[in-house]
Write a protein that holds these residues in place. Structure first.
Motif, PDB file in Angstrom:
ATOM      1  N   LEU A   1       3.006 -70.708 -53.356  1.00 15.16           N
ATOM      2  CA  LEU A   1       2.851 -70.027 -54.478  1.00 15.16           C
ATOM      3  C   LEU A   1       3.753 -70.318 -55.873  1.00 15.16           C
ATOM      4  O   LEU A   1       4.242 -68.690 -56.547  1.00 15.16           O
ATOM      5  CB  LEU A   1       2.898 -68.346 -53.885  1.00 15.16           C
ATOM      6  N   ARG A   2       4.447 -70.799 -56.417  1.00 11.25           N
ATOM      7  CA  ARG A   2       4.565 -71.197 -57.573  1.00 11.25           C
ATOM      8  C   ARG A   2       3.909 -71.648 -58.682  1.00 11.25           C
ATOM      9  O   ARG A   2       2.108 -72.429 -58.107  1.00 11.25           O
ATOM     10  CB  ARG A   2       5.689 -71.857 -57.303  1.00 11.25           C
ATOM     11  N   ARG A   3       3.969 -70.974 -59.510  1.00 12.37           N
ATOM     12  CA  ARG A   3       2.935 -71.576 -61.348  1.00 12.37           C
ATOM     13  C   ARG A   3       3.332 -72.874 -61.625  1.00 12.37           C
ATOM     14  O   ARG A   3       4.815 -72.683 -61.809  1.00 12.37           O
ATOM     15  CB  ARG A   3       2.753 -70.709 -61.959  1.00 12.37           C
TER      16      ARG A   3
ATOM     17  N   TYR B   1      -4.734 -89.620 -67.672  1.00 18.68           N
ATOM     18  CA  TYR B   1      -4.072 -88.875 -65.872  1.00 18.68           C
ATOM     19  C   TYR B   1      -4.925 -87.748 -66.049  1.00 18.68           C
ATOM     20  O   TYR B   1      -5.436 -86.899 -66.967  1.00 18.68           O
ATOM     21  CB  TYR B   1      -2.550 -88.593 -67.489  1.00 18.68           C
ATOM     22  N   CYS B   2      -4.454 -87.437 -64.323  1.00 14.72           N
ATOM     23  CA  CYS B   2      -5.402 -86.075 -63.827  1.00 14.72           C
ATOM     24  C   CYS B   2      -4.237 -85.072 -64.407  1.00 14.72           C
ATOM     25  O   CYS B   2      -2.491 -85.417 -63.759  1.00 14.72           O
ATOM     26  CB  CYS B   2      -5.324 -86.740 -62.281  1.00 14.72           C
ATOM     27  N   ASN B   3      -4.768 -83.996 -64.412  1.00 19.67           N
ATOM     28  CA  ASN B   3      -3.461 -82.716 -64.392  1.00 19.67           C
ATOM     29  C   ASN B   3      -4.068 -81.353 -63.365  1.00 19.67           C
ATOM     30  O   ASN B   3      -5.422 -81.740 -63.567  1.00 19.67           O
ATOM     31  CB  ASN B   3      -3.838 -82.362 -66.609  1.00 19.67           C
ATOM     32  N   SER B   4      -3.122 -81.310 -62.872  1.00 22.26           N
ATOM     33  CA  SER B   4      -3.467 -79.440 -62.638  1.00 22.26           C
ATOM     34  C   SER B   4      -2.478 -78.595 -62.877  1.00 22.26           C
ATOM     35  O   SER B   4      -1.364 -78.465 -63.423  1.00 22.26           O
ATOM     36  CB  SER B   4      -3.162 -79.541 -61.259  1.00 22.26           C
ATOM     37  N   ASP B   5      -3.043 -77.144 -62.753  1.00 22.74           N
ATOM     38  CA  ASP B   5      -2.575 -75.470 -63.949  1.00 22.74           C
ATOM     39  C   ASP B   5      -2.323 -75.158 -62.892  1.00 22.74           C
ATOM     40  O   ASP B   5      -3.485 -74.561 -63.005  1.00 22.74           O
ATOM     41  CB  ASP B   5      -3.196 -75.799 -65.105  1.00 22.74           C
ATOM     42  N   GLY B   6      -1.919 -74.837 -62.547  1.00 20.88           N
ATOM     43  CA  GLY B   6      -1.781 -73.477 -61.201  1.00 20.88           C
ATOM     44  C   GLY B   6      -1.347 -72.897 -59.928  1.00 20.88           C
ATOM     45  O   GLY B   6       0.212 -73.468 -60.668  1.00 20.88           O
ATOM     46  N   LEU B   7      -1.606 -72.489 -59.562  1.00 19.90           N
ATOM     47  CA  LEU B   7      -0.408 -72.149 -58.068  1.00 19.90           C
ATOM     48  C   LEU B   7      -0.806 -73.465 -57.117  1.00 19.90           C
ATOM     49  O   LEU B   7      -1.274 -73.927 -56.831  1.00 19.90           O
ATOM     50  CB  LEU B   7      -1.386 -70.826 -57.430  1.00 19.90           C
TER      51      LEU B   7
ATOM     52  N   SER C   1     -13.460 -71.139 -61.772  1.00 13.74           N
ATOM     53  CA  SER C   1     -14.922 -71.035 -61.642  1.00 13.74           C
ATOM     54  C   SER C   1     -15.583 -72.011 -62.005  1.00 13.74           C
ATOM     55  O   SER C   1     -16.980 -72.236 -62.613  1.00 13.74           O
ATOM     56  CB  SER C   1     -14.844 -69.992 -62.682  1.00 13.74           C
ATOM     57  N   SER C   2     -15.277 -73.596 -62.308  1.00  7.31           N
ATOM     58  CA  SER C   2     -16.695 -74.951 -62.645  1.00  7.31           C
ATOM     59  C   SER C   2     -17.254 -73.970 -64.138  1.00  7.31           C
ATOM     60  O   SER C   2     -17.811 -75.027 -65.014  1.00  7.31           O
ATOM     61  CB  SER C   2     -17.311 -74.636 -61.511  1.00  7.31           C
ATOM     62  N   SER C   3     -16.279 -73.353 -64.379  1.00  2.00           N
ATOM     63  CA  SER C   3     -16.659 -73.785 -66.260  1.00  2.00           C
ATOM     64  C   SER C   3     -15.602 -74.988 -67.410  1.00  2.00           C
ATOM     65  O   SER C   3     -14.693 -75.481 -66.471  1.00  2.00           O
ATOM     66  CB  SER C   3     -15.586 -72.805 -67.403  1.00  2.00           C
ATOM     67  N   THR C   4     -16.676 -75.266 -67.489  1.00  3.69           N
ATOM     68  CA  THR C   4     -15.892 -76.797 -67.832  1.00  3.69           C
ATOM     69  C   THR C   4     -15.723 -77.503 -69.731  1.00  3.69           C
ATOM     70  O   THR C   4     -16.306 -75.985 -70.964  1.00  3.69           O
ATOM     71  CB  THR C   4     -16.684 -78.199 -67.624  1.00  3.69           C
TER      72      THR C   4
ATOM     73  N   ALA D   1      -7.715 -73.228 -56.888  1.00  2.00           N
ATOM     74  CA  ALA D   1      -6.893 -71.614 -57.858  1.00  2.00           C
ATOM     75  C   ALA D   1      -5.995 -72.288 -59.294  1.00  2.00           C
ATOM     76  O   ALA D   1      -5.961 -71.496 -60.036  1.00  2.00           O
ATOM     77  CB  ALA D   1      -5.616 -70.937 -56.987  1.00  2.00           C
ATOM     78  N   ASN D   2      -6.769 -73.835 -59.161  1.00  2.11           N
ATOM     79  CA  ASN D   2      -6.454 -74.414 -60.443  1.00  2.11           C
ATOM     80  C   ASN D   2      -7.147 -74.802 -60.972  1.00  2.11           C
ATOM     81  O   ASN D   2      -8.384 -75.663 -61.309  1.00  2.11           O
ATOM     82  CB  ASN D   2      -5.412 -75.732 -59.504  1.00  2.11           C
ATOM     83  N   THR D   3      -6.954 -74.828 -62.822  1.00  2.00           N
ATOM     84  CA  THR D   3      -7.676 -75.590 -63.280  1.00  2.00           C
ATOM     85  C   THR D   3      -7.296 -76.950 -63.359  1.00  2.00           C
ATOM     86  O   THR D   3      -6.225 -77.633 -63.352  1.00  2.00           O
ATOM     87  CB  THR D   3      -7.397 -75.114 -64.821  1.00  2.00           C
ATOM     88  N   MET D   4      -8.129 -77.531 -62.914  1.00  2.00           N
ATOM     89  CA  MET D   4      -8.319 -79.418 -63.608  1.00  2.00           C
ATOM     90  C   MET D   4      -8.285 -79.896 -64.161  1.00  2.00           C
ATOM     91  O   MET D   4      -9.851 -79.735 -64.989  1.00  2.00           O
ATOM     92  CB  MET D   4      -8.532 -80.014 -61.794  1.00  2.00           C
TER      93      MET D   4
END
Length: 120
Positions: free
Chosen positions: A104-106, A94-100, A54-57, A31-34
């Motif tokens: 269940l915290r954003r 740097y690696c980044n994640s954005d999501g839950l 959804s694997s859009s890049t 559920a995260n954008t990476m």
């Protein structure tokens, strides 16, 4: 607790290839954008590539056609394949994640970074 652990950085010659990996824990990975970002001394961190749930890049113009971002949801890992590298690709990545998170915290999180040096 969210952890993003990068690996695969190092010294590579111009024109060579390198593959970065980022193993994630503490997040609902699917559920995260990476993303991958990079930063050089005295400059702001800049986007290299992102991949959505959804694997859009999306790629920075400077790396289009040379770098490929991908994800393995079964292994909670995101990759950055770097081909035809140039000296100007030298940076801390740097690696980044954005999501839950798993609680269940954003949340937006960052890894510690891995150095990539392109030099002959």
């Amino acid at each position: 607790q969210v952890q993003l652990v990068e690996s695969g950085g190092g010294l590579v010659q111009p024109g060579g290839s390198l593959r970065l990996s980022c193993a994630a824990s503490g997040i609902l990975f699917r559920a995260n954008t990476m993303g991958w970002y990079r930063q050089t001394a005295g400059n702001e961190r800049e986007l290299v590539a992102i991949i959505t749930s959804s694997s859009s890049t999306n790629y920075a113009e400077s790396v289009k056609g040379r770098f490929t971002i991908s994800r393995d949801n079964a292994k909670n890992t995101v990759f950055l394949q770097m081909n035809s590298v140039k000296p100007e690709d030298t940076a801390v990545y740097y690696c980044n994640s954005d999501g839950l998170t798993t609680s269940l915290r954003r949340l937006t999180s960052w890894g510690q970074g891995t150095q990539v040096t392109v030099s002959s």
